[in-house]
Write a protein that holds these residues in place. Structure first.
Motif, PDB file in Angstrom:
ATOM      1  N   THR A  78      91.602  35.850  97.306  1.00 21.60           N
ATOM      2  CA  THR A  78      93.214  35.239  98.322  1.00 21.60           C
ATOM      3  C   THR A  78      93.455  34.450  98.771  1.00 21.60           C
ATOM      4  N   GLY A  79      92.618  33.390  98.709  1.00 19.46           N
ATOM      5  CA  GLY A  79      92.875  32.055  98.071  1.00 19.46           C
ATOM      6  C   GLY A  79      93.682  30.722  99.485  1.00 19.46           C
ATOM      7  N   ILE A  80      94.252  29.685  99.070  1.00 20.09           N
ATOM      8  CA  ILE A  80      94.225  29.025 100.610  1.00 20.09           C
ATOM      9  C   ILE A  80      96.151  28.844 100.119  1.00 20.09           C
ATOM     10  N   PHE A  81      96.623  28.735  99.111  1.00 13.71           N
ATOM     11  CA  PHE A  81      98.054  28.876  98.721  1.00 13.71           C
ATOM     12  C   PHE A  81      98.342  29.709  97.797  1.00 13.71           C
ATOM     13  N   LYS A  82      99.426  29.580  97.605  1.00 14.92           N
ATOM     14  CA  LYS A  82     100.301  30.306  96.147  1.00 14.92           C
ATOM     15  C   LYS A  82     101.134  29.684  95.617  1.00 14.92           C
ATOM     16  N   LEU A  83     100.638  28.800  94.093  1.00 13.36           N
ATOM     17  CA  LEU A  83     101.647  28.247  93.116  1.00 13.36           C
ATOM     18  C   LEU A  83     102.077  29.388  92.325  1.00 13.36           C
ATOM     19  N   TYR A  84     103.435  29.221  92.862  1.00 10.94           N
ATOM     20  CA  TYR A  84     104.223  30.010  91.634  1.00 10.94           C
ATOM     21  C   TYR A  84     104.749  29.432  90.823  1.00 10.94           C
ATOM     22  N   ARG A  85     105.352  29.675  89.907  1.00  7.98           N
ATOM     23  CA  ARG A  85     106.227  29.829  88.537  1.00  7.98           C
ATOM     24  C   ARG A  85     107.169  28.266  88.723  1.00  7.98           C
ATOM     25  N   ALA A  86     106.853  27.400  87.772  1.00  8.65           N
ATOM     26  CA  ALA A  86     107.340  26.760  87.680  1.00  8.65           C
ATOM     27  C   ALA A  86     108.909  26.159  87.299  1.00  8.65           C
ATOM     28  N   LEU A  87     110.106  25.726  87.500  1.00  3.53           N
ATOM     29  CA  LEU A  87     111.011  25.392  86.412  1.00  3.53           C
ATOM     30  C   LEU A  87     111.679  24.305  86.104  1.00  3.53           C
ATOM     31  N   SER A  88     111.864  24.084  84.562  1.00  7.00           N
ATOM     32  CA  SER A  88     112.033  22.572  84.453  1.00  7.00           C
ATOM     33  C   SER A  88     113.738  22.490  84.133  1.00  7.00           C
ATOM     34  N   THR A  89     113.639  21.229  84.726  1.00  2.75           N
ATOM     35  CA  THR A  89     115.736  20.967  83.929  1.00  2.75           C
ATOM     36  C   THR A  89     115.892  19.539  84.148  1.00  2.75           C
ATOM     37  N   SER A  94     109.621  13.915  95.454  1.00  2.00           N
ATOM     38  CA  SER A  94     108.208  13.217  94.615  1.00  2.00           C
ATOM     39  C   SER A  94     109.265  12.365  93.203  1.00  2.00           C
ATOM     40  N   ASN A  95     109.364  11.037  93.422  1.00  6.60           N
ATOM     41  CA  ASN A  95     109.608  10.176  92.860  1.00  6.60           C
ATOM     42  C   ASN A  95     111.141  10.454  91.829  1.00  6.60           C
ATOM     43  N   VAL A  96     112.214  11.421  92.905  1.00  5.10           N
ATOM     44  CA  VAL A  96     113.933  11.340  92.545  1.00  5.10           C
ATOM     45  C   VAL A  96     113.499  10.414  92.999  1.00  5.10           C
ATOM     46  N   LYS A  97     115.042  10.263  92.441  1.00  6.65           N
ATOM     47  CA  LYS A  97     115.415   8.711  92.340  1.00  6.65           C
ATOM     48  C   LYS A  97     117.759   8.977  92.678  1.00  6.65           C
ATOM     49  N   SER A  98     118.146  10.583  91.794  1.00  4.11           N
ATOM     50  CA  SER A  98     118.660  10.623  92.273  1.00  4.11           C
ATOM     51  C   SER A  98     119.575  10.912  93.335  1.00  4.11           C
ATOM     52  N   GLN A 114     104.515   6.948  92.817  1.00  7.50           N
ATOM     53  CA  GLN A 114     104.115   7.751  91.810  1.00  7.50           C
ATOM     54  C   GLN A 114     104.862   7.638  90.986  1.00  7.50           C
ATOM     55  N   GLY A 115     104.127   7.670  90.298  1.00  8.60           N
ATOM     56  CA  GLY A 115     104.339   7.217  87.918  1.00  8.60           C
ATOM     57  C   GLY A 115     103.795   9.192  87.712  1.00  8.60           C
ATOM     58  N   VAL A 116     103.556   9.283  86.151  1.00  5.46           N
ATOM     59  CA  VAL A 116     103.919   9.628  85.494  1.00  5.46           C
ATOM     60  C   VAL A 116     102.841  10.662  85.822  1.00  5.46           C
ATOM     61  N   GLY A 117     103.293  11.947  86.472  1.00  2.00           N
ATOM     62  CA  GLY A 117     102.159  13.265  86.792  1.00  2.00           C
ATOM     63  C   GLY A 117     102.296  13.750  88.711  1.00  2.00           C
ATOM     64  N   ASN A 118     103.269  12.793  88.974  1.00  2.00           N
ATOM     65  CA  ASN A 118     103.684  12.113  90.385  1.00  2.00           C
ATOM     66  C   ASN A 118     103.075  13.894  91.053  1.00  2.00           C
ATOM     67  N   ASP A 155     111.399  10.375  84.557  1.00  2.16           N
ATOM     68  CA  ASP A 155     112.645   9.638  83.791  1.00  2.16           C
ATOM     69  C   ASP A 155     113.811  11.252  84.400  1.00  2.16           C
ATOM     70  N   ALA A 156     114.631  12.006  83.199  1.00  7.49           N
ATOM     71  CA  ALA A 156     115.448  11.963  83.739  1.00  7.49           C
ATOM     72  C   ALA A 156     114.822  13.999  83.763  1.00  7.49           C
TER      73      ALA A 156
END
Length: 389
Positions: A262-273, A301-305, A341-345, A371-372
């Protein structure tokens, strides 16, 4: 890269049948023929005019029947075409919804951050010290071995049990230039807490982007649990002090039904954009992914825009208000909690998003930027469930 969602076919306009207008037109023309024939008969007293009038009425009736029949057939054909298009669109939407709503189950996790970060107060919803644009470091005398040892200790008994049953796969997510030193330290820490060493064939070094890696885990069936380990650079490997130190570990449940949790949380399919396509991509995510129709929290997380922050917040608010009239999503920014945070944040960001809503079933969106490149992923806690192995 955005999801390749099929374009739905538009349905055509179906005009109304309007039989009343056709009938009134037929009666009007019939009356005109009758009156004209009657007038000509009284003028000429020629009985053949009545015959011609009768023939004209019959012809008019046939024309009227053909026209009405053709119109009914045309409208029926358009309606049937629209029905087929709607059915096809519904199948496409159902397939998209099923695919996008797939998720990984996290049955346990562990994390480690410098003591000066008040993560426990943040987890409990109490006022905490804002970090801001600073970076927080472990003490100079700490090393990777001690970090991994402390990270693995909360999971020790589960890891021993899974290793003894041959049901554990280790996935290591680290910067490429630090892989060798980190892996050696990890194995040393693993040995120090008396866990059987993982087999080579059960070890994976993660090099893909987060969204690609989640998709691979979802699409590649596995009967084994996956231990995901991520570590930010420590003081010695971050001479410019640009990134906050920290580490996290997740234990993912198998993706096949032979061993479920049953777990403690669900991680849904991620969207790259990307920034210029985040608006339509987020609309698709909200439309198709289970739970995204009413998100309650967003962690950046690490969003500059600023435009990305505004667009995500606006769409999530609109989605939430469609369910709750006065609803408004809660915003969090990871740098205010743990610093830069950096790469992999995104690995640490997902952990923070779970800590924020441990006792809630609310859908939470994590927006990470490198980055972008932008990654959007939904997580949802399962507070009433207990993890089981």
């Amino acid at each position: 890269m955005s999801w390749d969602i099929p374009v739905l076919k538009p349905t055509g306009d179906v005009p109304p049948l309007a039989l009343a207008k056709w009938f009134l037109g037929f009666i009007f023309l019939l009356m005109v023929i009758f009156l004209v024939c009657l007038a000509l008969y009284y003028i000429s007293l020629n009985k053949s005019i009545l015959k011609y009038g009768l023939i004209s009425g019959i012809v008019l009736f046939v024309i009227f029947g053909v026209a009405v029949g053709w119109n009914i057939l045309r409208i029926s054909s358009l309606s049937e075409r629209n029905e087929l298009i709607s059915l096809s669109n519904q199948r496409v939407e159902n397939a998209c919804q099923t695919w996008m709503s797939e998720y990984l189950t996290v049955v346990d996790f562990s994390y480690l951050l410098p003591e000066t970060i008040e993560i426990e107060r943040f987890r409990l919803g109490e006022p905490f010290q804002i970090i801001g644009e600073k970076t927080i470091k472990f003490p100079m005398n700490i090393n990777y071995t001690s970090v991994f040892q402390e990270l693995l200790c909360p999971l020790r008994y589960k890891l021993i049990d899974l290793c003894s049953r041959g049901k554990l796969e280790v996935n290591f997510a680290v910067p490429g230039e630090l892989t060798n030193s980190l892996w050696s330290s990890f194995l040393f820490a693993w040995k120090n807490i008396d866990i059987p060493a993982p087999a080579i064939e059960n070890t994976v070094f993660i090099v893909n982007q987060f969204s690609e890696q989640v998709e691979e885990w979802l699409d590649r069936d596995s009967e084994k649990y996956r231990l995901i380990v991520f570590c930010n650079p420590l003081q010695m490997d971050d001479p410019h002090a640009a990134v906050t130190d920290g580490a996290c570990a997740w234990l993912l449940a198998p993706t096949v039904a032979s061993d479920t949790s049953t777990g403690i949380f669900k991680l849904y399919r991620a969207l790259s954009t990307e920034e210029n396509s985040v608006k339509p991509d987020l609309k698709s995510l909200i439309k198709y992914q289970d739970g995204m129709s009413h998100p309650e929290g967003v962690l950046f997380s690490n969003v500059k825009s600023r435009s990305v922050i505004n667009e995500v917040t606006y769409q999530c608010n609109e989605a939430l208000r469609s369910k709750v009239s006065d609803g408004e999503v809660q915003q969090c920014f990871s740098h205010l909690i743990i610093g830069q945070q950096g790469v992999g944040n995104i690995w640490m960001a997902v952990t923070l998003a779970y800590l924020k809503n441990t006792e809630s079933r609310a859908a939470n969106v994590v927006v990470s930027q490198e980055d972008a490149h932008l990654t959007l992923v939904q997580i949802r806690s399962t507070p009433d469930n207990k993890e089981q192995l």
